[in-house]
Design an enzyme around this catalytic site. Structure first.
Site, PDB file in Angstrom:
ATOM      1  CB  ILE A 270      52.659  61.019  18.844  1.00 47.58           C
ATOM      2  CG1 ILE A 270      53.621  62.193  19.098  1.00 47.58           C
ATOM      3  CG2 ILE A 270      53.319  59.915  18.016  1.00 47.58           C
ATOM      4  CD1 ILE A 270      54.825  61.849  19.928  1.00 47.58           C
ATOM      5  CD  GLU A 271      45.936  61.697  16.003  1.00 50.10           C
ATOM      6  OE1 GLU A 271      45.214  61.047  15.247  1.00 50.10           O
ATOM      7  OE2 GLU A 271      45.651  62.833  16.413  1.00 50.10           O
TER       8      GLU A 271
END
Ligand code: NAG
Ligand code: NAG
Ligand code: NAG
Ligand code: NAG
Length: 367
Positions: free
Chosen positions: A127-128
């Site tokens: 998750i960026e």
């Protein structure tokens, strides 16, 4: 900012709305190969697989985990299992849904089912998106619940989380890093794209500077995270920057492309796979391979044939990577990770170079 990731995100955001690919029977010739890998925790060599069938040329004598970020490939699963390597899913969801417990519960259920249906060994959570500090506990809970669900449903499975090279809210990703490390099997440090936010001079620099990488790791350790929970991710690609201005001592000014609050970023350059970099070095370089000993990284300059502009290429090769692998070993980290395994030319002129890239990993594994 990062075209490799963007490709991936587009695929995975649709997971909840489209029927998931699932197998009814074991696709391997030997059905025992559909069992999850049961080896106890060990030193990790985690390789991100991105596309196609180049994985056939990976050095399977050292790979322990493959994160299958391309299309699901049953042949890769069977093959990895025959070599005792785990195969894990890509886990991604929109952070806007972290407050929606209906969504997150369903998401976890679907990830576990997807892994089971595809005979996989876990999940790599990537998750960026930006996440404010205030929402950090929601992500920690998601990861904790995901770990519990996987470990219960698939004994011996592995749950890892990708994190920035430093725990200091890089790219506005303000996670509870200690909490996440406690909640899953390990953190995979993305010790690359380290110029995603440049606040000083807007110039070309190394993708994975040694000094910045080591500082980042030490900051994770300072949070009280055990080195056994950290995998050091390294790049098998580099950045090609067009120089707007170039000084005599090779300081290359680049286009100002802002990213998440920073005025300048590596988005002013272009990501290039290692084998292409080697081709340009051989055919077009005007300087030959140069070395920056602060960053422990190679670079070179070339003139683009079409535009006549001077470019500076910053990258990593077996020598620079060896410094990082040795560092990971001396710090007794859990392992090393490679983004990604398909940046090499395994069959053509780059075959020998590909071999050397894999061989460099022995500097982490040697006892
Ligand atoms: C929460 O998630 C559920 C399941 O995906 C969805 O149906 C619902 O619309 C979501 N709620 C909001 C407010 O987005
Ligand atoms: C790494 O070295 C560069 C060049 O000397 C310097 O500008 C930078 O501040 C250093 N970074 C760290 C984290 O020490
Ligand atoms: C490495 O490059 C940086 C510029 O990004 C520069 O400040 C530093 O002096 C260089 N280090 C060496 C040893 O050339
Ligand atoms: C490198 O040189 C070759 C041969 O001269 C040329 O065809 C190619 O376009 C050049 N590549 C770049 C990136 O300029």
């Amino acid at each position: 900012m990062d075209f490799f990731w963007l490709l991936v995100v587009n695929i995975t955001l649709s997971v909840l709305s489209t029927p998931v690919f699932s197998l009814t029977t074991c696709p391997c010739s030997d059905s025992s190969l559909c069992n999850p890998v049961s080896s106890p925790p060990r030193k990790e060599v985690l390789v991100f697989q991105h596309r196609g069938t180049l994985w056939k040329s990976y050095d399977w004598s050292i790979v322990t985990t493959v994160a299958m970020f391309g299309k699901y490939d049953p042949d890769l699963m069977c093959y990895a299992h025959s070599k005792g390597a785990r195969v894990v899913l890509l886990g991604d969801l929109p952070v806007a849904q972290l407050t929606n417990s209906t969504y997150t519960k369903l998401w976890i259920k679907q990830q576990v089912k997807l892994a089971q249906d595809q005979f996989m060994d876990g999940i790599n959570i990537d998750i960026e998106e930006a996440l404010p500090n205030t929402e950090a506990p929601l992500l920690t809970k998601l990861i904790s619940d995901t770990s519990k669900a996987f470990h219960e449903a698939i004994p011996g499975s592995q749950v890892s989380t990708d994190v920035m090279y430093s725990p200091n809210c890089i790219n506005e990703c303000c996670f509870d890093y200690k909490g996440i490390a406690d909640a899953c099997d390990f953190l995979m440090l993305m010790s690359y794209d380290e110029q995603s936010q440049i606040y000083g001079d807007c110039i070309a620099m190394a993708n994975s500077p040694y000094n910045k990488t080591a500082k980042g790791v030490s900051e994770y350790l300072k949070l009280g995270i055990s080195p056994d929970k950290l995998v050091l991710g390294v790049p098998w690609y580099g950045y090609d920057y067009t120089c707007l201005h170039l000084t005599q001592d090779r300081v290359c000014s680049i286009a100002k492309v802002p990213f998440r609050g920073a005025p300048c970023s590596d988005a002013g350059g272009k990501q290039v796979a290692y084998f292409v970099i080697q081709q340009i070095l051989a055919a077009n370089s005007t300087t030959g391979r140069l070395w920056n000993s602060t960053y422990e990284a190679p670079y070179f300059q070339y003139k683009n044939t079409e535009t006549g502009r001077t470019h500076q290429m910053w990258y990593d090769d077996p020598e620079s990577l060896s410094y990082r692998y040795k560092y990971a070993k001396s710090a007794d980290l859990r392992g090393i990770g490679v983004w990604h395994g398909d940046c090499l030319d395994y069959d053509g002129k780059g075959k020998q170079q590909a071999k050397e890239m894999w061989e460099a990993i022995t500097s982490f594994l040697q006892v």
